[in-house]
Design an enzyme around this catalytic site. Structure first.
Site, PDB file in Angstrom:
ATOM      1  N   ASN A   1      -6.260  -2.513   1.903  1.00 38.29           N
ATOM      2  CA  ASN A   1      -6.230  -3.963   2.070  1.00 38.29           C
ATOM      3  C   ASN A   1      -7.656  -4.474   2.105  1.00 38.29           C
ATOM      4  O   ASN A   1      -8.565  -3.790   2.590  1.00 38.29           O
ATOM      5  CB  ASN A   1      -5.544  -4.352   3.383  1.00 38.29           C
ATOM      6  CG  ASN A   1      -4.039  -4.301   3.294  1.00 38.29           C
ATOM      7  OD1 ASN A   1      -3.462  -4.284   2.216  1.00 38.29           O
ATOM      8  ND2 ASN A   1      -3.388  -4.278   4.441  1.00 38.29           N
TER       9      ASN A   1
ATOM     10  N   ARG B   1       0.826  -1.226   0.000  1.00 38.01           N
ATOM     11  CA  ARG B   1       0.000   0.000   0.000  1.00 38.01           C
ATOM     12  C   ARG B   1       0.851   1.262   0.000  1.00 38.01           C
ATOM     13  O   ARG B   1       0.571   2.198  -0.749  1.00 38.01           O
ATOM     14  CB  ARG B   1      -0.959   0.019   1.193  1.00 38.01           C
ATOM     15  CG  ARG B   1      -2.100  -0.971   1.047  1.00 38.01           C
ATOM     16  CD  ARG B   1      -2.972  -0.987   2.269  1.00 38.01           C
ATOM     17  NE  ARG B   1      -2.149  -1.388   3.408  1.00 38.01           N
ATOM     18  CZ  ARG B   1      -2.494  -1.206   4.672  1.00 38.01           C
ATOM     19  NH1 ARG B   1      -3.622  -0.615   4.986  1.00 38.01           N
ATOM     20  NH2 ARG B   1      -1.706  -1.607   5.647  1.00 38.01           N
TER      21      ARG B   1
END
Length: 91
Positions: free
Chosen positions: A36, A18
């Site tokens: 996520n 990320r």
């Protein structure tokens, strides 16, 4: 502005995916978000200039050094309404 939603599967959580995606998207001037998913995948919504967007999708197939990308599901999407690129909470 073209936009894509990506579902990225493999070893993509716990490896900095990320943060890496956030840096790549920001560097390319894209708008959207990354988060996520509870099933272990990462989801991205990215929008911007076509060339930059394609460069981002190509980069996502590699990911950061510790990641292993097994599969990417790519679909057309609506561009985000907010400018910039950010991390969202897990969904």
């Amino acid at each position: 502005m073209p936009a894509r939603r990506l579902r990225i599967e493999g070893r993509v959580q716990g490896v900095g995916y990320r943060d890496w995606a956030l840096r790549e998207a920001t560097r390319l001037g894209l708008h959207g978000w990354v988060r996520n998913l509870r099933d272990g995948a990462v989801e991205v919504l990215a929008a911007g200039e076509p060339g930059a967007l394609q460069d981002f999708v190509t980069a996502c197939r590699r990911g950061p050094a510790l990641a292993r990308v097994d599969r990417i599901e790519e679909t057309l999407a609506e561009a985000p309404t907010e400018p910039g690129f950010r991390r969202l909470p897990t969904r």
